[in-house]
Design an enzyme around this catalytic site. Sequence first.
Site, mmCIF file in Angstrom:
data_model
loop_
_atom_site.group_PDB
_atom_site.id
_atom_site.type_symbol
_atom_site.label_atom_id
_atom_site.label_comp_id
_atom_site.label_asym_id
_atom_site.label_seq_id
_atom_site.Cartn_x
_atom_site.Cartn_y
_atom_site.Cartn_z
ATOM 1 N N ASN A 123 85.165 43.635 121.032
ATOM 2 C CA ASN A 123 84.534 42.417 120.494
ATOM 3 C C ASN A 123 83.528 41.889 121.519
ATOM 4 O O ASN A 123 83.538 42.323 122.684
ATOM 5 C CB ASN A 123 85.582 41.366 120.127
ATOM 6 C CG ASN A 123 86.451 40.973 121.307
ATOM 7 O OD1 ASN A 123 85.952 40.598 122.371
ATOM 8 N ND2 ASN A 123 87.764 41.066 121.157
ATOM 9 N N ASP A 128 90.994 48.621 120.242
ATOM 10 C CA ASP A 128 90.865 47.809 121.452
ATOM 11 C C ASP A 128 92.234 47.584 122.111
ATOM 12 O O ASP A 128 92.398 47.769 123.330
ATOM 13 C CB ASP A 128 90.249 46.459 121.034
ATOM 14 C CG ASP A 128 89.457 45.797 122.134
ATOM 15 O OD1 ASP A 128 89.390 46.355 123.244
ATOM 16 O OD2 ASP A 128 88.911 44.706 121.890
HETATM 17 P P1 ADP Z 1 86.729 46.913 114.524
HETATM 18 O O1 ADP Z 1 87.133 45.549 115.022
HETATM 19 O O2 ADP Z 1 85.438 47.407 115.152
HETATM 20 O O3 ADP Z 1 86.751 47.008 113.047
HETATM 21 P P2 ADP Z 1 89.331 48.231 114.743
HETATM 22 O O4 ADP Z 1 89.978 48.734 115.991
HETATM 23 O O5 ADP Z 1 89.992 47.119 114.018
HETATM 24 O O6 ADP Z 1 87.824 47.899 115.154
HETATM 25 O O7 ADP Z 1 89.179 49.430 113.709
HETATM 26 C C1 ADP Z 1 88.211 50.471 113.824
HETATM 27 C C2 ADP Z 1 88.763 51.741 113.224
HETATM 28 O O8 ADP Z 1 89.649 52.351 114.162
HETATM 29 C C3 ADP Z 1 89.583 51.551 111.949
HETATM 30 O O9 ADP Z 1 89.178 52.569 111.034
HETATM 31 C C4 ADP Z 1 91.020 51.757 112.407
HETATM 32 O O10 ADP Z 1 91.822 52.332 111.387
HETATM 33 C C5 ADP Z 1 90.863 52.724 113.545
HETATM 34 N N1 ADP Z 1 91.903 52.725 114.597
HETATM 35 C C6 ADP Z 1 92.845 51.780 114.883
HETATM 36 N N2 ADP Z 1 93.582 52.158 115.947
HETATM 37 C C7 ADP Z 1 93.109 53.374 116.352
HETATM 38 C C8 ADP Z 1 93.448 54.310 117.383
HETATM 39 N N3 ADP Z 1 94.428 54.075 118.248
HETATM 40 N N4 ADP Z 1 92.710 55.458 117.486
HETATM 41 C C9 ADP Z 1 91.691 55.705 116.627
HETATM 42 N N5 ADP Z 1 91.322 54.887 115.644
HETATM 43 C C10 ADP Z 1 92.017 53.741 115.493
#
Ligand code: ADP
Length: 178
Positions: free
Chosen positions: A31, A41
């Site tokens: 963020n 994150d």
């Molecule tokens: P943003 O806030 O940019 O949307 P998120 O982390 O909430 O970021 O989600 C971005 C993408 O990463 C989503 O498609 C989610 O399903 C995926 N995601 C969540 N955790 C992981 C992980 N540990 N490794 C890879 N992808 C992930």
Amino acid sequence: MLTKTINKTALTLLQGNIVEVEAEAIVNAANSGLTGGGGVDGAIHRAAGPALKQECQRIGGCPTGSAVATSAGYMRARYIFHAVGPVYGHHPNPEALLKSAYQACFALAKQYHVKSIAFPSLSTGAYRYPLPEAALIALRTTIEQLQQPTSLEHVQFVLFDQRAYAIFERTLHNLLQP
Ligand code: ADP
């Protein structure tokens, strides 16, 4: 898993958890305050440990559509590139911002002479960017970047669930159609 060669670089799609993937640079879906959060994150901050949080605090923030590099704490990667994608429905012109977040990571890869990088699907979790459109921007930008001179030998997209993987796979297939 699917691997295609673009110019001389391998482009891999795989389903999994980005913190378990081997790459010199791991991209975080950060963020703009670099404060850590949920999703990718949270997973990266847990894996990297408290030093990452301190480094992010020192940097202080990163504008939407941009990216900053840090070290990777306990993780095996050399760098974390914190990319800030747009919040869908909040930022105007989300396409340009999502594209520039990916481009910023490729610019950092060039600056740090990185040979391998792993991306999550930026903005498609908490930031609600529709996956089919986000996948098209992610992969189109990657292909464009790999058509220019690059230090990158391997680019991976790590998709967390089956649906995201399937959408990325179909999108890549369509983009590479002759
Ligand atoms: P943003 O806030 O940019 O949307 P998120 O982390 O909430 O970021 O989600 C971005 C993408 O990463 C989503 O498609 C989610 O399903 C995926 N995601 C969540 N955790 C992981 C992980 N540990 N490794 C890879 N992808 C992930």
